[in-house]
Design an enzyme around this catalytic site. Sequence first.
Site, PDB file in Angstrom:
ATOM      1  N   GLY A  47      36.091  50.476  37.645  1.00  0.00           N
ATOM      2  CA  GLY A  47      35.178  49.419  38.032  1.00  0.00           C
ATOM      3  C   GLY A  47      35.915  48.157  38.439  1.00  0.00           C
ATOM      4  O   GLY A  47      37.025  48.199  38.987  1.00  0.00           O
ATOM      5  N   SER A  48      35.328  47.005  38.144  1.00  0.00           N
ATOM      6  CA  SER A  48      35.823  45.735  38.673  1.00  0.00           C
ATOM      7  C   SER A  48      37.180  45.309  38.144  1.00  0.00           C
ATOM      8  O   SER A  48      37.809  44.414  38.722  1.00  0.00           O
ATOM      9  CB  SER A  48      34.804  44.623  38.391  1.00  0.00           C
ATOM     10  OG  SER A  48      33.610  44.861  39.118  1.00  0.00           O
ATOM     11  N   THR A  49      37.657  45.913  37.044  1.00  0.00           N
ATOM     12  CA  THR A  49      39.011  45.590  36.602  1.00  0.00           C
ATOM     13  C   THR A  49      40.029  45.994  37.668  1.00  0.00           C
ATOM     14  O   THR A  49      41.148  45.495  37.694  1.00  0.00           O
ATOM     15  CB  THR A  49      39.356  46.302  35.282  1.00  0.00           C
ATOM     16  OG1 THR A  49      39.219  47.720  35.445  1.00  0.00           O
ATOM     17  CG2 THR A  49      38.436  45.836  34.161  1.00  0.00           C
ATOM     18  N   ASN A  50      39.616  46.891  38.562  1.00  0.00           N
ATOM     19  CA  ASN A  50      40.488  47.372  39.635  1.00  0.00           C
ATOM     20  C   ASN A  50      40.618  46.359  40.772  1.00  0.00           C
ATOM     21  O   ASN A  50      41.487  46.498  41.643  1.00  0.00           O
ATOM     22  CB  ASN A  50      39.934  48.692  40.179  1.00  0.00           C
ATOM     23  CG  ASN A  50      40.975  49.530  40.887  1.00  0.00           C
ATOM     24  OD1 ASN A  50      42.013  49.822  40.300  1.00  0.00           O
ATOM     25  ND2 ASN A  50      40.708  49.903  42.125  1.00  0.00           N
TER      26      ASN A  50
END
Length: 603
Positions: free
Chosen positions: A318-321
């Site tokens: 998800g957005s940690t990427n």
Amino acid sequence: MVQGLVSRAGWTGDPGSGRGRPPARPPAVLRLGNPGRRISIGLIGMTFVLSIFAGRLIQLQGLDSKVYAAKAAERIRPEKLPARRGAITDVNGHELALTLEAREIFVDPGVVTTPQQRDRVATALAAELSVPKEQIMAKFAAGGRYQQVAAAVDPVVAQRIMDRDFKGVGSKHRYRRDYPGGNLAGTLLGFIGADGSGLSGLESTYNKLLAGRDGEQLVETGAGGQRIPMTGSTLQTPVDGGSVRLTIDRDIQWAAQKAIADQVKAVGARTGSAIVLDAQSGHVLAMANAPELDLKNWQKTAPEDWVNRSVTDVFEPGSTNKVITAAAALESGAVNPDSVFSVRDNIRCADQVLRDSHPHPVERLTFSGVVATSSNVGTILAAQKVGDQKLYEMLKRFGFGTRPGTGLPGEEAGLLPDWRKWSGSQRCTVAYGQGVSVTALQTASVYQTIANGGVRVTPQIVAGTTGAEGAFTPAAPAGRTRVIGQDTAAQISGMLEAAVSEEGTGNLAAIDGYRVAGKTGTAMRYDAKCQGYCGYTATFVGFAPADKPRLVVLAVVQDPHRGYYGGEIAAPVFKKVMTFALKSKKIPPTGTKPPAVRIRAGE
């Protein structure tokens, strides 16, 4: 006078009577035996006896020698001399796994034969060993001359049993494995089987070093099957095992386990993981999973919960990427932190319409604002400036698609499809962390790279080993790879600080007095059971102090049922663990203020 003398000489009767009896018969003469004849008779007797002995010896040593040698060999058997298994300690030498003295208790059904005897012995052993009486009675019923009742009994309990002086009950010297923390780092440490070999975790990986080498001796048993004292001869002396020192900090491990376990329970999640890394060395200070494995009762745990989920379970990040997309965009020169994007709340990619986490009017966000507010649409716009191939190469440089390199059992590489095989929508979703999969440790390693000025350090969990001779051997230095430039890492760090501010999505991770950089992640969760996306993965990962990073903390919660956003589910876990770790390591605030970061154009 003459008559008196005659009377004394041979006459009996009255001298005056004129009558008497004839003289008595002279005594028998003793004749001496013939010495030669006696010796001859003695020699004949001795010869007869010795001939019997000689005949028996000829029978035993000649005619029947093989038969009796075979019977003698049956009474001599090898017996293992167990080696003491080495310890596993934390970085400060606290024992996480150790070996204690123990005793094996066994019975000889051939000696305990009557029902009354067996009942009395079984009743006593059941009470002392806390096992069902029927279990011990079954050992007697099995027959034979040797039946193990308990493999690793406390010596005090064993001595109480032996003090009862039951015939047919014996004990042997053994060792038992103990884990003082119970479930502390349970799936990381692993456990050993009944034969003393490591079956999972580090107990398995380092089994050869920890186990040492068992010795052996020959012992002789009597006709009743009992060992004859003083008959043992050692063939091989046991060599005790070496020990393993981890980079894990026992106290931080405890705090991480408690925080993730409490949150998994509170939000009704399926599983969770929490990892703490040293930002500069890559050392793993904590690796916690929920549920965690109780090493003292591992037999009662389902096999799927024996694994270390921090390195085995893969999920879409998800957005940690988005920090990797940001790194690719900044390194390519396509954007800078103040580049402005006109961001709607949706965008079409091939046959899909992709959306931000919530509806909003068109916003003019800086690239820093895109990362801080975690805009999917804004991230896609930046990725389009980079191109698929360069984004793919940046993902590879950060370690996606390859194992992190700790050497832990079951360590997975995740999934990174070749960019030439990306579908139309995947070309957009990869930018914000869907369409690729990683492990918790891989995600933590990405943020360690940013915190370390763009240099990735291979995560290490073993600080070194100690051999049987007692010499400590440090682990080889971890590999170091320059992934992005130091300036790029500093720019991303500033964006991540903004993400923890009041305007960012990770404000629940803020820690009073410290500068914190981090990122939320909320991804749809693929579940093989429903053969599609069911539920969510909530993540928060970051580092502190942001301007002089020392620690990296990741928290990931799988399939929560009371909320699902990373900012509300995982960020509080990050805050608890990071706060404890900073205090435990005595890391003070830097006292500096974060730089101003423009979120929107015109600010």
